[in-house]
Design an enzyme around this catalytic site. Sequence first.
Site, PDB file in Angstrom:
ATOM      1  N   TRP A 183     -27.490 115.276  44.024  1.00 44.01           N
ATOM      2  CA  TRP A 183     -26.180 115.915  43.845  1.00 44.01           C
ATOM      3  C   TRP A 183     -26.189 117.378  44.250  1.00 44.01           C
ATOM      4  O   TRP A 183     -25.205 117.875  44.812  1.00 44.01           O
ATOM      5  CB  TRP A 183     -25.693 115.704  42.410  1.00 44.01           C
ATOM      6  CG  TRP A 183     -25.503 114.251  42.147  1.00 44.01           C
ATOM      7  CD1 TRP A 183     -26.246 113.434  41.341  1.00 44.01           C
ATOM      8  CD2 TRP A 183     -24.541 113.397  42.778  1.00 44.01           C
ATOM      9  NE1 TRP A 183     -25.804 112.130  41.425  1.00 44.01           N
ATOM     10  CE2 TRP A 183     -24.763 112.080  42.289  1.00 44.01           C
ATOM     11  CE3 TRP A 183     -23.524 113.606  43.701  1.00 44.01           C
ATOM     12  CZ2 TRP A 183     -23.987 110.992  42.706  1.00 44.01           C
ATOM     13  CZ3 TRP A 183     -22.755 112.520  44.114  1.00 44.01           C
ATOM     14  CH2 TRP A 183     -22.991 111.231  43.606  1.00 44.01           C
ATOM     15  N   ASP A 190     -23.461 122.375  37.952  1.00 48.21           N
ATOM     16  CA  ASP A 190     -22.870 121.042  37.850  1.00 48.21           C
ATOM     17  C   ASP A 190     -23.474 120.408  36.593  1.00 48.21           C
ATOM     18  O   ASP A 190     -24.661 120.116  36.540  1.00 48.21           O
ATOM     19  CB  ASP A 190     -23.225 120.227  39.089  1.00 48.21           C
ATOM     20  CG  ASP A 190     -22.734 118.782  39.040  1.00 48.21           C
ATOM     21  OD1 ASP A 190     -22.241 118.347  37.988  1.00 48.21           O
ATOM     22  OD2 ASP A 190     -22.872 118.090  40.070  1.00 48.21           O
ATOM     23  N   LYS A 231     -18.948 110.424  32.405  1.00 41.48           N
ATOM     24  CA  LYS A 231     -20.286 110.245  31.851  1.00 41.48           C
ATOM     25  C   LYS A 231     -20.242 110.351  30.317  1.00 41.48           C
ATOM     26  O   LYS A 231     -20.566 109.418  29.603  1.00 41.48           O
ATOM     27  CB  LYS A 231     -21.245 111.306  32.387  1.00 41.48           C
ATOM     28  CG  LYS A 231     -21.164 111.556  33.870  1.00 41.48           C
ATOM     29  CD  LYS A 231     -21.752 110.447  34.694  1.00 41.48           C
ATOM     30  CE  LYS A 231     -21.875 110.849  36.151  1.00 41.48           C
ATOM     31  NZ  LYS A 231     -22.472 109.823  36.994  1.00 41.48           N
TER      32      LYS A 231
END
Length: 367
Positions: free
Chosen positions: A106, A173, A197
């Site tokens: 990511w 992030d 999530k």
Amino acid sequence: MAEEKERVYNFSAGPAMLPREVLETAAKEMLSFRGSGMSFMECSHRGAEFKALYAELQERTRRVLKIPDNYSVLFCAGGATHQFAYIPLNLCGPEDVIDVVQTGNWSKKFAEEAGRYCKINIASKSSDFIPAVETWKLTEGAKFIYFCDNETIHGVEFPEVPKVPEDRILIADMSSNLFSRPVDISKFGLLYACAQKNFGPAGCTLVIVRNDLIVGGPKQADKCPIVGGYELLKKKDSAYNTPPTYNMYIINLVLKWIEETIGGLDKMAEINAKKADLLYKYIDESEHWSGIAKPEFRSRMNIPFRCTHDDMQAKFLEYCKPRGLITLKGYRTMVGSFRASIYNAMPLRGVEKLVEAMKDFERDMKF
């Protein structure tokens, strides 16, 4: 009518499990939100019902995360990947540099996308561990340092906020671990997380940004989509256009669950640590399973692991299904591995059942 299937333990990396209490409340209010005679899906984002809930959501988010007053809380439509572009477009000029600590997929994707709008320096690169800050090759005068706090694929998580020079501004992030433990917001210039999530359904991303960084609007206004402008979203209470209203409704219920049922982020962190410790302990003790990430950097949210018997990978997945243990297959590029994502809503019993399945599998396969 077909018999209702008992709920399973869903170890998906996202969209992930939601708390049962949240789903039950949403079901009760599906036809009439707080006596309005409408589902919240049907409430106008310009109406009194939405405005009241948005104010409640703002206040609850700030309270749960202990967000300082000099930060804005934005609820943006879409996934966290949108922010790969919106961050540089809002906060950087085309010649500004962002130092990226690349610890997995990511952070790599951020560097690739953000590099279209500003300059990117890869300060370090790793996958199963986090290099010491002293080894990062930082750029003199760089605008920000960017990192992904928890990389879901290799299961690598920063054990603490990196201690960088005082003149450096951190961007993080936190898509897969925000709301899983307390975090000192004041150490960041900006942090963001997609909801699917730990705190809601897919389709909404929370952005927390220090106010002084967004004064003056997008630095590349000619390139930034108007719906991605932080200053405009702040001014319009995240509702320049129709926001993901029902997602925000569910997020508010999840944060209420964290606050009132769990008892806040300190308690949430204790529960999450207990779940992770249970699974890691068995992986380490058994000769038939092995972990992926180095122990000191192991994620408490995403636990990738392998069976040391390569021919048993597919069999174990099938073995788990009748036990109600699903979506344990590892990321598609990690062939022959498993991943247990044990976010906030995964109960301890789910992890206990997974460990029981691993033990029973060893016995039945006569390892």
